[in-house]
Design an enzyme around this catalytic site. Structure first.
Site, PDB file in Angstrom:
ATOM      1  CG  ASP A 234      -5.855  -0.733   7.098  1.00 42.31           C
ATOM      2  OD1 ASP A 234      -5.700  -1.470   6.077  1.00 42.31           O
ATOM      3  OD2 ASP A 234      -5.075  -0.077   7.609  1.00 42.31           O
TER       4      ASP A 234
ATOM      5  CB  THR B 243      -0.811  -0.019   1.181  1.00 38.65           C
ATOM      6  OG1 THR B 243      -1.635  -1.184   1.243  1.00 38.65           O
ATOM      7  CG2 THR B 243      -1.630   1.284   1.675  1.00 38.65           C
TER       8      THR B 243
ATOM      9  NE  ARG C 259      -9.380  -7.064   3.178  1.00 37.94           N
ATOM     10  CZ  ARG C 259      -7.933  -6.296   3.408  1.00 37.94           C
ATOM     11  NH1 ARG C 259      -7.958  -5.211   2.485  1.00 37.94           N
ATOM     12  NH2 ARG C 259      -7.303  -6.091   4.479  1.00 37.94           N
TER      13      ARG C 259
HETATM   14  N1  ASP Z   1      -3.504  -2.339   4.703  1.00 38.33           N
HETATM   15  C1  ASP Z   1      -3.847  -2.729   3.380  1.00 38.33           C
HETATM   16  C2  ASP Z   1      -5.065  -3.482   3.379  1.00 38.33           C
HETATM   17  O1  ASP Z   1      -5.311  -4.397   4.571  1.00 38.33           O
HETATM   18  C3  ASP Z   1      -2.768  -3.623   3.006  1.00 38.33           C
HETATM   19  C4  ASP Z   1      -1.298  -2.808   2.763  1.00 38.33           C
HETATM   20  O2  ASP Z   1      -1.241  -2.073   3.683  1.00 38.33           O
HETATM   21  O3  ASP Z   1      -0.622  -2.980   1.932  1.00 38.33           O
HETATM   22  O4  ASP Z   1      -5.950  -3.550   2.669  1.00 38.33           O
END
Ligand code: ASP
Length: 309
Positions: A206, A175, A203
């Site tokens: 966060d 992310t 889904r």
């Molecule tokens: N936090 C992100 C999620 O769960 C994934 C990530 O941080 O790469 O969608």
């Protein structure tokens, strides 16, 4: 002079040190550097923190190395569904999108939600409709389909893993996020992601959830998170950092270290965050082996890193 600066991340959980080639590490570092430099120049010219974080995110969304925009991961169904959020700490305004397909830069859609809609979070096919209405760039799915991501998806499918792919470490979540403080003392935060590879049933993680993966409040801090979203949601991470500062009098460093290195570790949640406060203090804690990250501030300090130390 009032302090200003920008901190960015390109995701917690990296490929293991042994598998990281020099060339690859350099490519990541260059991309991160480009992103924070663009944001920093905007701040230096007197631009807003909101503008700076958005610009940094666009650079990372357009770079196939990161799990956001062009480099987003595949869902279980083989689609690419992205989440993004943007928050303005001065006015406490926010815009976010979840599960949106085909929008080249989801952060721009989040910005439209913030500035032009009467909503905070929009999702799915109708969010794509809104992007079209707003004249944002729309791409065919093929634009997002990176070969590395396809291989990662196939590995995840074969093992029925969600977001996990690597032997030792959950595969780079990847992310991207940015937080900034501008010359006027205003804070802003932004996060963008393809979520977790092989995610099912629409889904949502966060990242687009205000107060969890993304949060900014001029009275406390600006935060962008990365990691296993389900854990971050249950710990309400970004707002928790802010609340500990406001109600407990903790520093940004104390509050964010507690959440990432203590609470989340106890619960088994892996990841990290970046944060900045009104004094220009910056933090980048993580409990994974690495986190792609970097910053630049008005003291002339600059940093880009991947692993610990
Ligand atoms: N936090 C992100 C999620 O769960 C994934 C990530 O941080 O790469 O969608």
């Amino acid at each position: 002079m009032k302090p200003f600066g920008i901190v960015i991340h390109g995701g917690a959980g990296t490929v293991s040190k042994t598998k990281m080639t020099k060339w690859k590490a350099e490519a990541y570092k260059q991309a991160l550097k480009r992103a924070y430099t663009v944001g920093f120049l905007t701040l230096q010219k007197g631009g807003s923190s909101l503008q700076a974080v958005k610009e940094a995110i666009i650079i990372l969304e357009d770079c196939p190395l990161f799990n956001a925009g062009k480099g987003s991961v595949f869902t279980h169904a083989g689609s690419i569904e992205m989440d993004a959020a943007l928050m303005d700490g001065k006015r406490m305004q926010a815009g976010a999108v979840a599960g949106v397909q085909q929008v080249k830069n989801p952060i721009l859609l989040a910005e439209r939600v913030l500035k032009k809609s009467r909503h905070v979070l929009i999702s799915g096919a109708q969010a794509l409709e809104y992007a079209r209405e707003q004249g944002l760039e729309i791409e065919e799915q093929s634009y997002f389909e990176e070969e590395e991501r396809l291989k990662q998806y196939q590995r995840a499918l074969a093992k029925d893993n969600i977001g996990l792919d690597h032997d030792e470490e959950p595969e780079k979540y990847g992310t991207v996020g940015a937080v900034a403080l501008d010359k006027k003392g205003n804070l802003a935060a932004a996060t963008s992601t393809g979520g977790m590879v092989n995610k099912k049933y629409g889904r949502v993680g966060d990242s687009p959830l205000i107060g969890i993966g993304t949060y900014a409040n001029n009275n406390s801090c600006a935060i962008s998170c990365t990691g296993h979203g389900e854990f971050f949601i249950r710990s309400v991470v970004a707002h928790e950092v802010s609340a500990r500062m406001l109600y407990k009098g903790e520093s940004l460093e104390e509050a964010s270290n507690y959440i990432i290195k203590d609470e989340l570790v106890r619960l088994g949640g892996r990841g990290g965050l970046i944060g900045i406060d009104q004094a220009g203090n910056m933090v980048m804690p993580f409990n994974t082996k690495g986190m792609y990250r970097g910053f630049k501030n008005s003291n002339g300090e600059e940093f880009v890193g991947i692993f610990k130390g």
